[in-house]
Scaffold this motif. Structure first.
Motif, short mmCIF file in Angstrom:
data_model
loop_
_atom_site.label_atom_id
_atom_site.label_comp_id
_atom_site.label_asym_id
_atom_site.label_seq_id
_atom_site.Cartn_x
_atom_site.Cartn_y
_atom_site.Cartn_z
N ASP A 18 -8.17 3.51 12.31
CA ASP A 18 -9.24 2.57 12.65
C ASP A 18 -8.91 1.15 12.20
OD1 ASP A 18 -9.50 2.90 9.96
OD2 ASP A 18 -11.55 3.64 10.00
N VAL A 19 -7.77 1.00 11.53
CA VAL A 19 -7.27 -0.32 11.15
C VAL A 19 -5.82 -0.41 11.61
CG1 VAL A 19 -6.68 -1.86 9.25
CG2 VAL A 19 -8.81 -0.55 9.17
N GLY A 22 -1.58 0.63 11.14
CA GLY A 22 -2.00 1.83 10.43
C GLY A 22 -1.25 3.02 10.98
N ALA A 103 -12.43 -1.13 12.50
CA ALA A 103 -13.11 -1.19 11.21
C ALA A 103 -12.51 -2.30 10.36
CB ALA A 103 -12.98 0.16 10.48
N ARG A 105 -11.83 -3.14 6.26
CA ARG A 105 -11.70 -2.44 5.00
C ARG A 105 -11.82 -3.42 3.83
NH1 ARG A 105 -13.09 1.36 7.01
NH2 ARG A 105 -11.92 3.14 7.80
N ASP A 106 -12.66 -3.11 2.86
CA ASP A 106 -12.79 -3.90 1.64
C ASP A 106 -11.94 -3.29 0.54
OD1 ASP A 106 -14.63 -5.66 2.78
OD2 ASP A 106 -16.31 -4.32 2.33
#
Length: 533
Positions: A18-19, A22, A103, A105-106
Motif C-alpha cells: 500500500d506504499v 514497497g 496509504a 505511513r507515520d
C-alpha cells in the motif's frame, strides 16, 4: 488468479504494497503438475521487458507452495511475470497488478527519537572532525601556540556547523518536496464521477460523467480517458446496489457518448439510494473502479422481481443491451456494523459440508458447493464454487456469459468492499491482454496512437459485437482472451471463483450465469470473521 499453463494448474495470490516503493507478497499454489522452481519479476507497462529487473526465485515453503517478495519501485500499471520450471516443462504467466500507493505511513515515535539522537551525535562528531582538521591538520603543534590552534579549531567547527546546517536545511526542503509529491501526485485517488438519473418510470436513464476538474498537475489523476479498452466486449461494467439492505442489484454496460460521458437505460429497479461501481480498463492495463451514489426515483406500480416470485421473460421489459441484468431480492437483514451474527440461509447440506441455495428467476436452483464452513475467515484464499440444477433437480448446462462461464460481484454490507470476480480471478481480461502484448513488444518505451482514431476504432468494435449472434460474439470474445483465461469448467453446470475476503464483516455475493439465452443471478450471504491467532 487461477490459471492453466501447459500441464500446470496454478492458484496465484499477490498482495501489492500500500506504499510504493514497497514489496508485493507472492504466493503460488501448484494444484497440478510437477514444479521444481518458480521465478518472478515485476514488469511495468511503461518500461516493458527491456526495463524489467532480473527474476527472483520464490521459496518452496510447503508441498506445492511457493512464496516470495518482489519490490515494486514505481507507481502505475504493472504485472508480475512468473516463470515455472519443472519436469512438466517451462511456462510463463503474466499476472496484472496495480502498483499504486494507497496509504501514508507515520514513523513510530520511539524510532523517530532514536534516529534524532543518532543524527545529533553524527552532527557533533562531524563538526568536531572538521574543527580538528582545520587546526591540527594544517599547523604542527611546535610551530603554533595553543591559543592559535584553539581559535582555528573553533573557527573550523563554526564553519562546519554552518555547512552541516545548510546541508540539513536543503535535505529537509528536498524531503518535504518529495513528501508533497507523494501525497499529491503518487498517492492514488480514484477518478471522481457524477452519476445522475433523468426521466421517470420506464424511461429512466442513468448518466455517468467523469469529473476531470480536480486533476490539476497530478500525473496519477490524468488517466488517458480516450484509451479505454473493452473488457469482455464492454467499455464499462457498472454495478448498482441499493442500500442499506443490498436488496436490489443491477449489472449494466453503459454506452460511451463522448470521452467523459456514459449512458445506460435503467431496468425496473425500485427507488432508493444506490451505491454505484463503474469498472474501466485503460490501454496501459490499469484497471480502475470509479464510485458514486445515486438516488433512483420510485417507479409507479413497481412489482419486485425476486428469487421467490420469478417472472417470465415476456413480463420483463426488454433492455437495449441484452447482457444487462438486474434482480430484486430479500434484504440482508443485518446492520452494517453487525458482527458475529450468523445469517446465512443454511437450508441444506451439500456433500456433507455447509451449503446454501437460492431460487433463480427461471425456476432453477443455484447451490453454493463445498463451502468449507459456515463462517469464513478474512485473508484466507477460497474457491467459491456454485452449481445450477433445473426445476427437476437435474444438472442445468450453462452458456457463456460475456465469453466466460460466469461472473460474480461481492460487496460488504456497508459497501466498503467491492470486487467484480471472474472464474480466473480478480483481474480483467483486457488488463492481461494489454500487459501480455506489451511484454512481447521489444521497444523500451510505449507510444500511444492517435487518440481520436483509437477511440473511434474501439467504438466500432463494441458496436459490431452488439450486432453479432450470441454464439459468434462469445466465440470472438474467447478468441481474444490471452491463453488460459477461458478457464472451461469440467462440469458444465458449475462455475467457481478464487477469492480472499480482505476484511471481516457480512458480505453479499451475486453470482451471474446464463442459460437458455437469459442471464440469471443467484444471491448468497456469508459472514467473515478475523482469523484466529
Amino acid at each position: 488468479m487461477q490459471k492453466q499453463a501447459g500441464k500446470y494448474a496454478l492458484l496465484i495470490s499477490i498482495r501489492p504494497p500500500d506504499v510504493v516503493p514497497g514489496t508485493a507478497v507472492v504466493t503460488v499454489f501448484v494444484e497440478q503438475g510437477r514444479v521444481s522452481q518458480i521465478g518472478g519479476r515485476p514488469v511495468y507497462f511503461r518500461s516493458g521487458d527491456k526495463g524489467a529487473p532480473t527474476r527472483d526465485i520464490l521459496t518452496a515453503t510447503a508441498a506445492n507452495r511457493f512464496e516470495g517478495d518482489l519490490w515494486l519501485m514505481d507507481s502505475g500499471s504493472s504485472s508480475v511475470e512468473l516463470t515455472i520450471d519443472g519436469p512438466d516443462g517451462h511456462q510463463q504467466i503474466i499476472v496484472p497488478i496495480m502498483a499504486v500507493a494507497t496509504a501514508l505511513r507515520d514513523m513510530p515515535e520511539g524510532t523517530g527519537w532514536g534516529l534524532a539522537a543518532m543524527g545529533l551525535l553524527l552532527v557533533i562528531m562531524l563538526v568536531t572532525i572538521i574543527g580538528a582538521s582545520n587546526a591540527d591538520g594544517i599547523f604542527a603543534p611546535s610551530q603554533t601556540s595553543v591559543q592559535t590552534l584553539r581559535r582555528r579549531r573553533l573557527a573550523g567547527m563554526g564553519i562546519g556547523l554552518v555547512v552541516v546546517v545548510l546541508i540539513l536545511v536543503g535535505w529537509r526542503s528536498w524531503w518535504t518536496s518529495e513528501a508533497e509529491i507523494y501525497r499529491n501526485e503518487q498517492l492514488y485517488r480514484p477518478t471522481p464521477i457524477q452519476a445522475t438519473v433523468a426521466g421517470s418510470g420506464a424511461n429512466r436513464q442513468l448518466s455517468i460523467q467523469i469529473d476531470t476538474t480536480g486533476f490539476g498537475a497530478n500525473r496519477q489523476r490524468h488517466p488517458l480517458l480516450s484509451y479505454v479498452l473493452p473488457d469482455h466486449g464492454k467499455l464499462m461494467h457498472t454495478f448498482l446496489v441499493r442500500m442499506p439492505g443490498l436488496d436490489a442489484f443491477a449489472h449494466l454496460h453503459p454506452d460511451r457518448r463522448d470521452t467523459l460521458r456514459y449512458e445506460a437505460v435503467l431496468p425496473e429497479l425500485p427507488g432508493g439510494k444506490y451505491l454505484l461501481y463503474a469498472d474501466v480498463v485503460y490501454r496501459s492495463g490499469f484497471a480502475e473502479t470509479m464510485t458514486d451514489t445515486v438516488e433512483l426515483p420510485e417507479m409507479p406500480a413497481f412489482t419486485a422481481m425476486n428469487a421467490t416470485v420469478p417472472r417470465t421473460p415476456s413480463a420483463i421489459r426488454p433492455m437495449p443491451d441484452p447482457d444487462d441484468s438486474w434482480l430484486v431480492a430479500k434484504p440482508m437483514g443485518v446492520r452494517a456494523n453487525a458482527v458475529n451474527m450468523p445469517h446465512l440461509d443454511n437450508d441444506m447440506v451439500v456433500c456433507g459440508k455447509p451449503g446454501a441455495s437460492t431460487r433463480l428467476a427461471d425456476g432453477a436452483t443455484m447451490f453454493w458447493m463445498d463451502k468449507p464452513k459456515q463462517v469464513l475467515e478474512a485473508g484466507q484464499l477460497y474457491t467459491l464454487k456454485f452449481a445450477v440444477a433445473d426445476a427437476q433437480g437435474k444438472a442445468a448446462p450453462l452458456e457463456p456469459y460475456l465469453g466466460m462461464s460466469g461472473h460474480a460481484a461481492i460487496i460488504r454490507s456497508d459497501g466498503s468492499v467491492y470486487i467484480h470476480l471472474h472464474p480466473v480471478g480478480t483481474y480483467s481480461m483486457a488488463a492481461e491482454g494489454s500487459l501480455v502484448s506489451r511484454l512481447a513488444d521489444t521497444s523500451r518505451t510505449f507510444r500511444y496512437p492517435d487518440a481520436s482514431r483509437f477511440r473511434d476504432s474501439i467504438d466500432a468494435y463494441v458496436t459490431k459485437l452488439k450486432t453479432l449472434p450470441e454464439a459468434d460474439k462469445n466465440r470472438l470474445l474467447m478468441a481474444s482472451m490471452p491463453a488460459g483465461m477461458t478457464h472451461p469448467m469440467k462440469i458444465n453446470n458449475m462455475v467457481q471463483f478464487p477469492y480472499a475476503f480482505p476484511r471481516a464483516g457480512h458480505y453479499r455475493i451475486w453470482v451471474q450465469v446464463k442459460r437458455n439465452g437469459r442471464v440469471l443471478t443467484g444471491v448468497f450471504d456469508t459472514q467473515v470473521n478475523e482469523p484466529l491467532l
